[in-house]
Design a protein around this motif. Sequence first.
Motif, PDB file in Angstrom:
ATOM      1  N   MET A 289       0.572  -1.445  -0.320  1.00  0.00           N
ATOM      2  CA  MET A 289      -0.209  -0.113  -0.313  1.00  0.00           C
ATOM      3  C   MET A 289       0.910   1.661  -0.231  1.00  0.00           C
ATOM      4  N   THR A 290       0.720   1.760  -1.240  1.00  0.00           N
ATOM      5  CA  THR A 290       1.630   3.269  -1.599  1.00  0.00           C
ATOM      6  C   THR A 290       0.789   4.541  -0.197  1.00  0.00           C
ATOM      7  N   PRO A 291       2.113   5.055   0.937  1.00  0.00           N
ATOM      8  CA  PRO A 291       0.999   5.778   1.732  1.00  0.00           C
ATOM      9  C   PRO A 291       1.086   7.510   1.170  1.00  0.00           C
ATOM     10  N   PRO A 292      -0.139   7.846   1.753  1.00  0.00           N
ATOM     11  CA  PRO A 292      -0.429   8.970   0.938  1.00  0.00           C
ATOM     12  C   PRO A 292       0.665  10.003   0.974  1.00  0.00           C
ATOM     13  N   THR A 293       0.175  11.099  -0.107  1.00  0.00           N
ATOM     14  CA  THR A 293       1.315  12.129  -0.396  1.00  0.00           C
ATOM     15  C   THR A 293       0.548  13.252   0.205  1.00  0.00           C
ATOM     16  N   ARG A 294       1.332  14.502   0.514  1.00  0.00           N
ATOM     17  CA  ARG A 294       0.697  15.275   0.987  1.00  0.00           C
ATOM     18  C   ARG A 294       0.736  16.272  -0.121  1.00  0.00           C
ATOM     19  N   SER A 295      -0.879  16.920  -0.306  1.00  0.00           N
ATOM     20  CA  SER A 295      -0.680  18.004  -1.425  1.00  0.00           C
ATOM     21  C   SER A 295      -1.613  19.216  -1.250  1.00  0.00           C
ATOM     22  N   SER A 296      -1.720  20.362  -1.958  1.00  0.00           N
ATOM     23  CA  SER A 296      -2.421  21.687  -1.200  1.00  0.00           C
ATOM     24  C   SER A 296      -3.948  21.142  -1.525  1.00  0.00           C
ATOM     25  N   PRO A 297      -4.250  21.763  -0.553  1.00  0.00           N
ATOM     26  CA  PRO A 297      -5.457  22.205  -0.626  1.00  0.00           C
ATOM     27  C   PRO A 297      -6.095  22.235  -0.939  1.00  0.00           C
ATOM     28  N   THR A 298      -8.122  21.753  -2.049  1.00  0.00           N
ATOM     29  CA  THR A 298      -9.020  21.763  -2.777  1.00  0.00           C
ATOM     30  C   THR A 298      -8.785  23.571  -3.289  1.00  0.00           C
ATOM     31  N   SER A 299      -8.417  24.536  -4.793  1.00  0.00           N
ATOM     32  CA  SER A 299      -8.642  25.721  -4.094  1.00  0.00           C
ATOM     33  C   SER A 299      -9.884  26.005  -6.281  1.00  0.00           C
ATOM     34  N   GLY A 300      -9.927  24.984  -6.158  1.00  0.00           N
ATOM     35  CA  GLY A 300     -10.664  25.655  -7.557  1.00  0.00           C
ATOM     36  C   GLY A 300      -9.334  24.914  -8.924  1.00  0.00           C
ATOM     37  N   ALA A 301      -8.412  24.552  -8.408  1.00  0.00           N
ATOM     38  CA  ALA A 301      -8.175  23.731  -9.773  1.00  0.00           C
ATOM     39  C   ALA A 301      -7.561  22.709 -10.791  1.00  0.00           C
TER      40      ALA A 301
ATOM     41  N   THR B 212      -6.362  22.857   6.677  1.00  0.00           N
ATOM     42  CA  THR B 212      -5.595  23.285   5.215  1.00  0.00           C
ATOM     43  C   THR B 212      -4.369  22.273   5.644  1.00  0.00           C
ATOM     44  N   GLU B 213      -3.474  22.755   3.988  1.00  0.00           N
ATOM     45  CA  GLU B 213      -2.282  21.724   3.983  1.00  0.00           C
ATOM     46  C   GLU B 213      -1.268  22.005   5.105  1.00  0.00           C
ATOM     47  N   GLY B 214      -0.960  23.290   5.357  1.00  0.00           N
ATOM     48  CA  GLY B 214      -0.303  23.464   6.687  1.00  0.00           C
ATOM     49  C   GLY B 214      -0.632  22.652   8.053  1.00  0.00           C
ATOM     50  N   GLY B 215      -1.846  22.841   7.930  1.00  0.00           N
ATOM     51  CA  GLY B 215      -2.344  22.353   9.458  1.00  0.00           C
ATOM     52  C   GLY B 215      -1.818  23.529  10.703  1.00  0.00           C
ATOM     53  N   PHE B 216      -1.836  22.491  11.998  1.00  0.00           N
ATOM     54  CA  PHE B 216      -1.876  22.573  13.358  1.00  0.00           C
ATOM     55  C   PHE B 216      -0.578  23.336  13.855  1.00  0.00           C
TER      56      PHE B 216
ATOM     57  N   PRO C 214      -0.120  32.606  13.993  1.00  0.00           N
ATOM     58  CA  PRO C 214      -1.777  31.383  14.990  1.00  0.00           C
ATOM     59  C   PRO C 214      -1.720  30.189  13.668  1.00  0.00           C
ATOM     60  N   PRO C 215      -2.168  28.537  14.764  1.00  0.00           N
ATOM     61  CA  PRO C 215      -1.713  27.734  13.725  1.00  0.00           C
ATOM     62  C   PRO C 215      -3.140  27.458  12.557  1.00  0.00           C
ATOM     63  N   GLU C 216      -2.718  26.777  11.207  1.00  0.00           N
ATOM     64  CA  GLU C 216      -3.397  26.892  10.580  1.00  0.00           C
ATOM     65  C   GLU C 216      -5.203  25.631  10.726  1.00  0.00           C
ATOM     66  N   ASP C 217      -4.923  25.228  12.201  1.00  0.00           N
ATOM     67  CA  ASP C 217      -6.371  23.978  12.333  1.00  0.00           C
ATOM     68  C   ASP C 217      -5.847  24.330  13.855  1.00  0.00           C
ATOM     69  N   THR C 218      -7.215  23.974  14.026  1.00  0.00           N
ATOM     70  CA  THR C 218      -6.811  24.211  15.953  1.00  0.00           C
ATOM     71  C   THR C 218      -6.077  23.338  16.281  1.00  0.00           C
TER      72      THR C 218
ATOM     73  N   ARG D 242     -13.954  30.345  12.241  1.00  0.00           N
ATOM     74  CA  ARG D 242     -12.484  30.281  11.958  1.00  0.00           C
ATOM     75  C   ARG D 242     -11.815  31.271  10.775  1.00  0.00           C
ATOM     76  N   LEU D 243     -12.289  30.278  10.160  1.00  0.00           N
ATOM     77  CA  LEU D 243     -11.495  30.975   8.702  1.00  0.00           C
ATOM     78  C   LEU D 243     -12.313  32.262   8.311  1.00  0.00           C
ATOM     79  N   GLY D 244     -13.117  31.845   8.460  1.00  0.00           N
ATOM     80  CA  GLY D 244     -14.138  33.395   8.003  1.00  0.00           C
ATOM     81  C   GLY D 244     -13.912  34.467   8.991  1.00  0.00           C
ATOM     82  N   PHE D 245     -12.849  34.544  10.033  1.00  0.00           N
ATOM     83  CA  PHE D 245     -12.372  36.200  11.060  1.00  0.00           C
ATOM     84  C   PHE D 245     -12.697  37.588  10.120  1.00  0.00           C
ATOM     85  N   GLY D 246     -13.433  38.112  10.573  1.00  0.00           N
ATOM     86  CA  GLY D 246     -13.648  39.744   9.558  1.00  0.00           C
ATOM     87  C   GLY D 246     -14.614  38.925   8.731  1.00  0.00           C
ATOM     88  N   THR D 247     -15.465  38.026   8.141  1.00  0.00           N
ATOM     89  CA  THR D 247     -16.246  37.867   7.141  1.00  0.00           C
ATOM     90  C   THR D 247     -17.511  37.874   8.095  1.00  0.00           C
TER      91      THR D 247
END
Length: 454
Positions: A1-13, A136-140, A148-152, A234-239
């Motif tokens: 089993m091939t280990p999963p690889t990290r990639s960027s978050p889904t962004s419309g691409a 997000t890809e960056g995580g906490f 601040p971390p990107e994930d709580t 948290r992603l919506g802070f300010g919105t």
Amino acid sequence: MTPPTRSSPTSGAGPTSGAGHASGTGPEAVGTSQPRRGISRRAALGFGAATAATAAGAGALGWFGRGAAEARSGPRPEDQIVEFYGEHQAGITTPAQDRMCFAGLNVTTDSVDELRLLLKDWTAAAARMTRGQETTEGGFDGGSYHAPPEDTGEAFGLTPGHLTITIGFGRSLFVDAEGKDRFGLKDKLPEALVEMPHFPADVLDEQRCNGDLCIQACADDPQVAVHAVRNLIRLGFGTVSTKWMQLGFGRTSSTSQAQETPRNLFGFKDGTANIMAEETDRLDEHVWVRDGSWMDGGSYLCARRIRMILETWDREPLGGQEAIFGRTKRDGAPLSGGGEFDAPDFDMPGSNNQPVIATDAHVRLAHPSQNGGAAMLRRGYNYADGTDAQGNIDAGLFFIAFVSDPRTGFIPIQNRLAREDALSEYLKHTGSAIFAIPPGTAEGGYIGQSLFDS
């Protein structure tokens, strides 16, 4: 089993996936799993191909601290994924999970571009979290140590838990209280997205009602559900700002024929006649919007926070409880006889020239046959929020129903129950809302895109 690889978050691409049907499975199917596009918050703790090779030396990795044998015998995380992308949003016909976190939010920006960007960010984050990944890809533990971390982080090490995230729009997103346009969307306000009426005996707390947006997160684990809602907010802070939030446990309806009928806090089976995911014709008739508009493929979510007066109910004799519901308490069968799923006989005579199922029994007044065939898909949860100032338990039902049109599929039934149902004596409605649930989206799109592009 091939280990999963990290990639960027889904962004419309990403490539379009045919609305989640490339493999022939619907977006609501539990266990549906496309290849995981990044190392998840759980995979980082030891899932993946390195299981056998690294388990012995992975004691510091936390999850493997329980032992490799236990890890292999537990549920596989990939079997707990409900795909986010699809024709319809998940969390409607998905087999109802046991925990829920629901939030109503206000939009605080006047910029339609910021609103659209928020929905794009939410879509990308929701797709990641439902696959068991961090927000997000960056995580906490990514990004700058001084930011601040990107994930709580509180879901790190937990399984996906069949997490579903469902996003909706309130009427106030389109027009304000004075009927003025917001974000240039007034002309796209669906006729069915009406204000919830004030029903007889309602004792509504305005801080528990409505909202510009809603988020419903359901999962097997309450921490997974709360993490999802918290991180979208948290992603919506300010919105956006949070107007109200409700936690739920112990689903009060089944949405799949594979599930047993659950019980509410009165101890009765709830939602016996519910629409099920397998009943595609009934879903098309009563749940999905089919009008060719931007809402086509979506639905409407009707929510009611219903406090149960448990102290009074618990003093009611068993015979009285069963007469109020019109069903037996132990097995949920109608008082006219048969089993739980047998149709009630509302004409069967009882004593004193009265029908055996009373004219004010809940099952009679709520049954589709007594409401012109109107039906709904129920997806509610029990709640318990401590006690009030008098020391009485603040607990009950957070009622959620999905319908194709609240004006015909929910409001008339609720109005009748409020006026005639014997059960109303033991209930207090304290919160209320209607949200438009837009259709799902393919990978590369975002929730609500049909509204902005129409």
